[in-house]
Design a protein around this motif. Structure first.
Motif, PDB file in Angstrom:
ATOM      1  N   GLU A 127       0.796  -1.228   0.000  1.00  0.00           N
ATOM      2  CA  GLU A 127       0.000   0.000   0.000  1.00  0.00           C
ATOM      3  C   GLU A 127       0.830   1.281   0.000  1.00  0.00           C
ATOM      4  N   PRO A 128       1.915   1.403   0.782  1.00  0.00           N
ATOM      5  CA  PRO A 128       2.699   2.648   0.735  1.00  0.00           C
ATOM      6  C   PRO A 128       3.345   2.911  -0.626  1.00  0.00           C
ATOM      7  N   LEU A 129       3.555   1.861  -1.418  1.00  0.00           N
ATOM      8  CA  LEU A 129       4.202   2.027  -2.719  1.00  0.00           C
ATOM      9  C   LEU A 129       3.249   2.603  -3.763  1.00  0.00           C
ATOM     10  N   LEU A 130       2.005   2.158  -3.738  1.00  0.00           N
ATOM     11  CA  LEU A 130       1.080   2.501  -4.819  1.00  0.00           C
ATOM     12  C   LEU A 130       0.827   4.002  -4.956  1.00  0.00           C
ATOM     13  N   PRO A 131       0.571   4.760  -3.882  1.00  0.00           N
ATOM     14  CA  PRO A 131       0.353   6.203  -4.070  1.00  0.00           C
ATOM     15  C   PRO A 131       1.563   6.920  -4.665  1.00  0.00           C
ATOM     16  N   ILE A 132       2.767   6.491  -4.290  1.00  0.00           N
ATOM     17  CA  ILE A 132       3.977   7.111  -4.826  1.00  0.00           C
ATOM     18  C   ILE A 132       4.071   6.860  -6.328  1.00  0.00           C
ATOM     19  N   MET A 133       3.801   5.632  -6.738  1.00  0.00           N
ATOM     20  CA  MET A 133       3.909   5.284  -8.145  1.00  0.00           C
ATOM     21  C   MET A 133       2.775   5.900  -8.965  1.00  0.00           C
ATOM     22  N   LEU A 134       1.616   6.037  -8.352  1.00  0.00           N
ATOM     23  CA  LEU A 134       0.524   6.739  -9.022  1.00  0.00           C
ATOM     24  C   LEU A 134       0.854   8.214  -9.199  1.00  0.00           C
ATOM     25  N   GLY A 135       1.555   8.796  -8.223  1.00  0.00           N
ATOM     26  CA  GLY A 135       2.013  10.175  -8.370  1.00  0.00           C
ATOM     27  C   GLY A 135       2.963  10.332  -9.545  1.00  0.00           C
ATOM     28  N   ALA A 136       3.824   9.333  -9.732  1.00  0.00           N
ATOM     29  CA  ALA A 136       4.735   9.352 -10.886  1.00  0.00           C
ATOM     30  C   ALA A 136       3.950   9.269 -12.194  1.00  0.00           C
ATOM     31  N   ILE A 137       2.939   8.421 -12.228  1.00  0.00           N
ATOM     32  CA  ILE A 137       2.125   8.287 -13.432  1.00  0.00           C
ATOM     33  C   ILE A 137       1.379   9.595 -13.722  1.00  0.00           C
ATOM     34  N   LEU A 138       0.883  10.251 -12.696  1.00  0.00           N
ATOM     35  CA  LEU A 138       0.192  11.532 -12.897  1.00  0.00           C
ATOM     36  C   LEU A 138       1.132  12.576 -13.486  1.00  0.00           C
ATOM     37  N   ALA A 139       2.364  12.620 -12.988  1.00  0.00           N
ATOM     38  CA  ALA A 139       3.355  13.551 -13.547  1.00  0.00           C
ATOM     39  C   ALA A 139       3.643  13.210 -15.006  1.00  0.00           C
ATOM     40  N   TYR A 140       3.746  11.922 -15.289  1.00  0.00           N
ATOM     41  CA  TYR A 140       4.055  11.490 -16.660  1.00  0.00           C
ATOM     42  C   TYR A 140       2.944  11.885 -17.635  1.00  0.00           C
ATOM     43  N   VAL A 141       1.696  11.548 -17.290  1.00  0.00           N
ATOM     44  CA  VAL A 141       0.604  11.803 -18.239  1.00  0.00           C
ATOM     45  C   VAL A 141       0.363  13.285 -18.434  1.00  0.00           C
ATOM     46  N   THR A 142       0.641  14.088 -17.402  1.00  0.00           N
ATOM     47  CA  THR A 142       0.472  15.530 -17.537  1.00  0.00           C
ATOM     48  C   THR A 142       1.381  16.093 -18.619  1.00  0.00           C
ATOM     49  N   ALA A 143       2.546  15.492 -18.782  1.00  0.00           N
ATOM     50  CA  ALA A 143       3.533  15.998 -19.742  1.00  0.00           C
ATOM     51  C   ALA A 143       3.366  15.425 -21.141  1.00  0.00           C
ATOM     52  N   VAL A 144       2.493  14.446 -21.331  1.00  0.00           N
ATOM     53  CA  VAL A 144       2.372  13.794 -22.640  1.00  0.00           C
ATOM     54  C   VAL A 144       2.038  14.783 -23.760  1.00  0.00           C
ATOM     55  N   PRO A 145       1.042  15.673 -23.603  1.00  0.00           N
ATOM     56  CA  PRO A 145       0.785  16.647 -24.680  1.00  0.00           C
ATOM     57  C   PRO A 145       1.975  17.570 -24.943  1.00  0.00           C
ATOM     58  N   SER A 146       2.702  17.936 -23.898  1.00  0.00           N
ATOM     59  CA  SER A 146       3.873  18.806 -24.065  1.00  0.00           C
ATOM     60  C   SER A 146       4.977  18.083 -24.833  1.00  0.00           C
ATOM     61  N   VAL A 147       5.158  16.795 -24.566  1.00  0.00           N
ATOM     62  CA  VAL A 147       6.134  16.013 -25.319  1.00  0.00           C
ATOM     63  C   VAL A 147       5.767  16.013 -26.802  1.00  0.00           C
ATOM     64  N   SER A 148       4.486  15.792 -27.093  1.00  0.00           N
ATOM     65  CA  SER A 148       4.033  15.791 -28.490  1.00  0.00           C
ATOM     66  C   SER A 148       4.308  17.127 -29.152  1.00  0.00           C
ATOM     67  N   ALA A 149       4.034  18.213 -28.424  1.00  0.00           N
ATOM     68  CA  ALA A 149       4.235  19.553 -28.991  1.00  0.00           C
ATOM     69  C   ALA A 149       5.704  19.802 -29.307  1.00  0.00           C
ATOM     70  N   LEU A 150       6.584  19.452 -28.377  1.00  0.00           N
ATOM     71  CA  LEU A 150       8.004  19.719 -28.587  1.00  0.00           C
ATOM     72  C   LEU A 150       8.581  18.829 -29.685  1.00  0.00           C
ATOM     73  N   VAL A 151       8.181  17.556 -29.700  1.00  0.00           N
ATOM     74  CA  VAL A 151       8.684  16.649 -30.733  1.00  0.00           C
ATOM     75  C   VAL A 151       8.197  17.086 -32.106  1.00  0.00           C
ATOM     76  N   THR A 152       6.958  17.579 -32.168  1.00  0.00           N
ATOM     77  CA  THR A 152       6.413  18.045 -33.443  1.00  0.00           C
ATOM     78  C   THR A 152       7.209  19.222 -33.989  1.00  0.00           C
ATOM     79  N   ARG A 153       7.797  19.992 -33.122  1.00  0.00           N
ATOM     80  CA  ARG A 153       8.579  21.156 -33.539  1.00  0.00           C
ATOM     81  C   ARG A 153       9.864  20.776 -34.266  1.00  0.00           C
ATOM     82  N   GLY A 154      10.298  19.529 -34.140  1.00  0.00           N
ATOM     83  CA  GLY A 154      11.479  19.106 -34.876  1.00  0.00           C
ATOM     84  C   GLY A 154      12.570  18.522 -34.003  1.00  0.00           C
TER      85      GLY A 154
END
Length: 282
Positions: A127-154
């Motif tokens: 149980e103590p592990l899951l919230p930490i790893m879910l926090g990592a996933i939340l950080a990751y998915v938040t950046a997904v559109p930004s990754v697409s935008a920057l990669v699209t730039r070249g």
């Protein structure tokens, strides 16, 4: 026609750069599994794997949506529609922040019953592990559109995302060195979180500035909801309230924080679904 040698070199360079970034991110996750086995033994690595198995599919869902977003953004940029490009970035980021903060935050609060439901009561130790790893996933998915935008730039901006992935991996590795000996598998989870927050945070910051986005309000709301999720996980451990009451309280906070934005995001998603199906927009 046949691409020139210069174009082929640029394409090859772009592919190599993006591949290195992807391998760095994916490789770090695999390395964390090895680290969990080293510091936690068979039992500790089993708990770590159980938490990772529950949290990781959420990133796959957003990644699938990104496979639709990337061509759309590239098309807008290709025809010089900067306003459309930036609008898509803003709308997709807001949609991820609103929906995934609610879904992942609720899973954080309900970590114990979710682990018991999926893996059985003996895995509640994870149980103590899951919230930490879910926090990592939340950080990751938040950046997904930004990754697409920057990669699209070249290639230049793609190199930046790769550099951020390497920086994040280095940060996570340092956290492992500092905490794994004393915290064990929990230290491995904190390293995974640190890695993702650094790489995703840098990506979002660059896209925020590069694309002149107005993200202060949604990002502050995201931090507030994340804090509410952490509090909702902690309070039942102190005996202050039941886990189900904490989950209800979290949903109320999430609804209040994103009041007005949930309806707007829902309308956007419906409009995108209609366009994808060939129907008229809403």
């Amino acid at each position: 026609g046949e691409p020139t040698a210069a174009v082929r070199r640029e394409i090859n360079h772009f592919v190599v750069v993006t591949a290195v970034g992807t391998l760095t991110s994916g490789g770090f996750i695999q390395a964390s599994l090895v680290g969990a086995r080293v510091v936690g033994g068979t039992e500790g690595s089993g708990y770590y794997s159980a938490a990772l198995t529950i949290s990781a599919p959420l990133s796959i869902l957003v990644g699938a949506a990104n496979s639709v977003l990337f061509p759309s953004m590239a098309e807008a940029l290709g025809r010089g529609a900067e306003d459309s490009f930036r609008r898509q970035l803003h709308q997709s980021t807001e949609a991820v922040v609103v929906t995934m903060s609610g879904a992942i935050g609720l899973l954080m609060v309900l970590s114990s019953p979710v682990l018991g439901l999926v893996w059985g009561d003996r895995f509640r130790t994870a149980e103590p592990l899951l919230p930490i790893m879910l926090g990592a996933i939340l950080a990751y998915v938040t950046a997904v559109p930004s990754v697409s935008a920057l990669v699209t730039r070249g290639a230049t901006h793609a190199r930046m995302t790769t550099a951020f992935s390497i920086t994040g991996a280095a940060t996570g590795g340092l956290v492992w060195l500092l905490t794994a000996g004393s915290l064990g598998v929990l230290g491995v989870a904190w390293g995974y979180l640190a890695s993702t927050v650094v790489s995703s945070g840098l990506t979002v910051l660059v896209a925020w500035r590069r694309e002149a986005q107005h993200w202060l309000s949604p990002m502050l709301r995201l931090l507030l909801v994340t804090a509410a999720a952490a509090g909702g996980w902690l309070l039942p451990r102190t005996g202050s309230m039941s886990v189900w009451l904490a989950a209800l309280a979290f949903l109320v906070v999430w609804g209040l924080v994103f009041a007005g934005r949930v309806r707007a995001v829902t309308a956007q998603l419906r409009s995108h679904s209609r366009r994808a199906a060939g129907g008229p927009p809403a």
